[in-house]
Write an enzyme that holds these catalytic residues in place. Structure first.
Site, PDB file in Angstrom:
ATOM      1  N   THR A  93       5.034  -5.412  -5.971  1.00  0.00           N
ATOM      2  CA  THR A  93       5.168  -4.194  -5.175  1.00  0.00           C
ATOM      3  C   THR A  93       5.962  -4.387  -3.889  1.00  0.00           C
ATOM      4  OG1 THR A  93       3.136  -3.260  -6.061  1.00  0.00           O
ATOM      5  CG2 THR A  93       3.861  -2.430  -3.923  1.00  0.00           C
ATOM      6  N   HIS A 321      -2.574  -1.237 -14.217  1.00  0.00           N
ATOM      7  CA  HIS A 321      -3.347  -2.478 -14.094  1.00  0.00           C
ATOM      8  C   HIS A 321      -4.677  -2.357 -14.830  1.00  0.00           C
ATOM      9  CE1 HIS A 321      -1.240  -5.332 -11.573  1.00  0.00           C
ATOM     10  NE2 HIS A 321      -0.917  -4.380 -10.696  1.00  0.00           N
ATOM     11  N   ASP A 364       9.210   0.217  -8.128  1.00  0.00           N
ATOM     12  CA  ASP A 364       9.231  -1.115  -7.536  1.00  0.00           C
ATOM     13  C   ASP A 364       9.176  -2.222  -8.578  1.00  0.00           C
ATOM     14  OD1 ASP A 364       6.684  -0.314  -8.226  1.00  0.00           O
ATOM     15  OD2 ASP A 364       5.711  -1.253  -6.499  1.00  0.00           O
ATOM     16  N   HIS A 365       8.683  -1.913  -9.762  1.00  0.00           N
ATOM     17  CA  HIS A 365       8.617  -2.869 -10.864  1.00  0.00           C
ATOM     18  C   HIS A 365       8.168  -2.128 -12.109  1.00  0.00           C
ATOM     19  CE1 HIS A 365       4.217  -2.794 -10.511  1.00  0.00           C
ATOM     20  NE2 HIS A 365       4.371  -2.993  -9.208  1.00  0.00           N
TER      21      HIS A 365
END
Length: 560
Positions: A93, A321, A364-365
Site C-alpha cells: 500500500t 485480504h 496501489d497494488h
C-alpha cells in the site's frame, strides 16, 4: 525494466516532404498556415482516486455489471490503460500510493514498505512521526501522522509551489498512509480513525480542524450502519462464477449478510473497525470528500488556480485480504464501489461541472488469490511462515561459518545481516551473503534472492523480476537480502485469506483510467504503462515542473 520505445523509419520521409513542400508551391500562391490550436483551460479540479488492492483483471472481468456513471463512465469516456503496472518489486500500500503522485520508485523516494527495520533494529511505520499527533483522537506509537519519511516531492507540491500556495491539495483515505502519501509535503491529509469512525488530520498539518470538519464529525454519519447489514447488490446469478463462500467459523460467519454490530450493544471501537471490511468505509470516505469540496471550496478557487483532491478507497484491500479477490464478497464490493463513485461524479457534475474536472483512477497494488483457491487450480501455492524460515537460515549460516547470530533481523521480503559480527569474525561479507542466498533458494516456495552486493552493483537488473526488486531497494534503508517467493506463494503465518507484495503480474497489474474531455482522448491503450507515468502526465497538462524524482513518461498517446 527498460521502457518500450520504437523508432518510426517513415518519420524521415515525412520530414523531407515537409521541407521540400515550399519549393514546389506556385510562386504566386500565398503559403497557407494552419490555425494555432486552441489550448484548453486548465482543470478547475484534479481528482486522483486510488482503489486500494484492485487488480486490473477485476475491472475487466466485472465490467459488464457496472452501472453507467462510475467505473463504466471512466472506461468509456476516458483513456483506459489495460497494461498498467506498479513497476516495483514490493507491491504494498505505502509504496503504491507514493508512486502515484511522485512518479518515483522506492530506491529514490524512500518509502520501502508499509513497515521496515531501521538502523537501530527497530520496526518503523512508513508515516509515523512522534513529533505529531492526531487532532482530537488518541495517537499510538506507530500511528501515521506525517510524511517525514517521504524523501521527495509530489505533483501536489509542485502545484502548490507554482500557484504561490493558492492551489489547495486535500486528501482523504480509510488508511493514514493512503492519505498522507498522496498529500505529499504541503497538502492536507485526513484519515479514518479506527476507534471512533471519525476522520481526522494531525498537528503536522494544523493545530485544529476547520469548522466544516467539526460539522461533519458532529453529524456522526458512521453510526447509521449500526445493526444494518451488507448484502449483495446483484441477483445471485451474477455471482455464479465466483469461488464458493468459505465455511463459517465461530468468530465470523464469513458469508453474506454481514451485520455491523458491537459487543457492547452500541457503536464502539469494534463496530467502527468492522466498517473497514465493507463498502461502508468507502461510502464514508466519499462523503467526507464531498464535505471537503464544499468546506474548502475545491474547484471554485477565486484565483483560478487548479485544486487537487486525492481519494483513497481502502475497503477493497480489507475485503480481499479477508476473503480473496476470487470471492463473492470482493466481486460485490467492487460493484458497491462503482455505484458510490457514480454518485460522487454526479455530485461533482452538479457542483463544478465534470467538463472542468480531470479524473485519474488507479490502484496501489493488485492481489493474489488465496492459496487454497490456487491449489484447487493445481497451482503450487502455499504460505511461508517467516519465523521458521529465519530460524533455518540462522542455523545454516552458523553451521557453515561456525558463528552464531549472523542474521540480525528479518522483515520479509527483507533480511538484515549482522555485518559487525561478520567483520569481528573476519568473514567476507559477500561470502555470507552468497551462502545465505544459496540456502534460501533451496527452501520450498522461494524463487529468487538478491544480495546487497548484487543490488549495489546493479547486476540484479538483468531480469524483469530483478529490475523490479532493484527499484524497490534503497541503499540506506533496505535489507541485505531481498527474497522473492514463487508465483502464488506468499509470506505469512495464517491459514486463510489472501495477500499481495510480489513482482508478479497479479500484484503489479492495476487499473489506470484518465477522464477529462478537454484534455484526455478516450480509448483503450494496450501498451505497457506504469503508475509512475501519472505524475509527469498531470504535470504536462497543468504546465507544471514534474516532481523532482519522477521517472515516468508523459502519456502523450492519451492527450488531446
Amino acid at each position: 525494466m527498460s521502457r518500450p520505445s520504437w523508432l518510426h523509419p517513415t518519420l524521415s520521409l515525412f520530414t523531407c516532404a515537409a521541407l521540400l513542400a515550399p519549393a514546389v508551391q506556385s510562386a504566386h500562391a500565398a503559403p497557407k498556415t494552419a490555425p494555432a490550436p486552441i489550448e484548453a483551460a486548465a482543470p478547475k479540479l484534479v481528482v486522483v482516486m486510488v482503489i486500494d488492492g484492485l487488480p486490473a483483471e477485476q475491472l475487466q472481468r466485472y465490467r459488464g455489471q457496472f452501472g453507467q456513471g462510475g467505473l463504466r463512465r471512466l472506461m468509456e469516456q476516458g483513456a483506459s490503460f489495460t497494461n498498467a503496472h506498479q513497476a516495483h518489486g514490493v507491491t504494498v500500500t505505502a509504496i503504491g500510493h507514493t508512486a502515484v503522485l511522485t512518479g518515483a520508485y522506492p530506491y529514490r523516494h524512500g518509502i520501502i514498505g508499509n513497515n521496515w527495520i531501521d538502523g537501530n533494529g527497530k520496526l518503523v511505520y512508513c508515516t509515523e512521526d512522534a513529533r505529531h499527533h492526531y487532532i482530537g483522537e488518541e495517537t499510538e506509537e506507530h500511528d501515521g501522522t506525517s510524511p517525514a519519511k517521504l524523501r521527495v516531492d509530489t505533483l501536489g507540491d509542485q502545484l502548490r509551489y507554482a500557484s504561490g500556495n493558492r492551489s489547495k491539495v486535500v486528501t482523504v483515505s480509510g488508511k493514514d498512509r493512503g492519505a498522507i502519501l498522496l498529500a505529499g509535503k504541503t497538502g492536507t491529509a485526513y484519515m479514518y480513525m479506527d476507534k471512533t469512525g471519525d476522520f481526522a488530520s494531525s498537528t503536522y498539518y494544523m493545530q485544529q480542524h476547520p469548522a466544516w470538519v467539526e460539522r461533519f464529525k458532529a453529524a456522526k454519519p458512521q453510526d447509521r450502519y449500526y445493526a444494518k447489514s451488507w448484502k449483495p447488490l446483484l441477483p445471485d446469478a451474477a455471482y455464479a462464477d465466483d469461488a464458493p463462500d468459505p465455511a463459517p467459523s465461530l468468530k465470523s460467519p464469513n458469508r453474506f449478510p454481514f451485520t455491523f454490530y458491537s459487543e457492547s450493544g452500541q457503536p464502539a471501537a469494534d463496530y467502527y473497525g468492522r466498517l473497514k471490511t465493507s463498502p461502508a468505509v468507502d461510502e464514508l470516505t466519499l462523503e467526507f470528500a464531498r464535505a471537503a469540496v464544499e468546506g474548502e471550496n475545491l474547484g471554485s478557487n477565486a484565483s483560478g488556480a487548479t485544486d487537487l483532491l486525492g481519494i483513497s478507497l481502502s475497503g477493497h484491500d480489507y475485503v480481499n485480504h479477508a476473503y480473496g479477490p476470487e470471492s463473492r464478497m470482493s466481486h460485490d464490493h467492487l460493484q458497491q464501489i462503482d455505484r458510490r463513485i457514480a454518485d460522487f461524479f454526479n455530485y461533482l457534475d452538479k457542483r463544478i461541472g465534470m467538463d472542468n474536472v480531470l479524473v485519474v483512477l488507479t490502484a496501489d497494488h493488485g492481489f493474489a488469490n488465496t492459496a487454497e483457491f490456487s491449489q484447487g487450480r493445481h497451482m503450487d501455492a502455499t504460505r511461508i511462515d517467516p519465523k521458521p524460515l529465519r530460524a533455518r537460515l540462522e542455523a545454516a549460516l552458523a553451521e557453515r561459518f561456525r558463528v552464531a547470530g549472523l542474521v540480525k533481523n528479518a522483515y520479509l521480503p527483507e533480511i538484515y545481516l549482522d555485518y559487525a559480527a561478520i567483520e569481528r569474525n573476519k568473514l567476507a561479507r559477500r561470502d555470507v551473503e552468497d551462502a545465505a542466498a544459496r540456502f534460501l533458494l533451496t527452501q520450498p516456495g522461494i524463487a529468487d534472492v538478491f544480495t546487497r552486493s548484487q543490488l549495489e552493483q546493479g547486476v540484479a537488473a538483468r531480469s524483469r523480476v530483478g529490475t523490479l526488486m532493484q527499484r524497490a531497494w534503497n541503499r540506506e534503508l533496505s535489507g541485505d537480502l531481498m527474497v522473492v517467493t514463487a508465483p502464488y506463494t506468499s509470506f505469512g503465518s495464517g491459514d486463510s485469506g489472501a495477500t499481495h507484495g510480489t513482482p508478479y503480474n497479479y500484484d503489479s497489474n492495476v487499473p489506470l483510467l484518465m477522464m477529462g474531455g478537454r484534455w484526455i482522448r478516450p480509448g483503450v491503450q494496450a501498451q505497457y504503462t506504469e503508475v509512475v507515468d501519472i505524475a509527469p502526465t498531470l504535470a504536462q497538462i497543468l504546465h507544471l515542473r514534474p516532481p523532482a524524482a519522477a521517472e515516468g513518461r508523459v502519456l502523450t498517446e492519451a492527450l488531446r
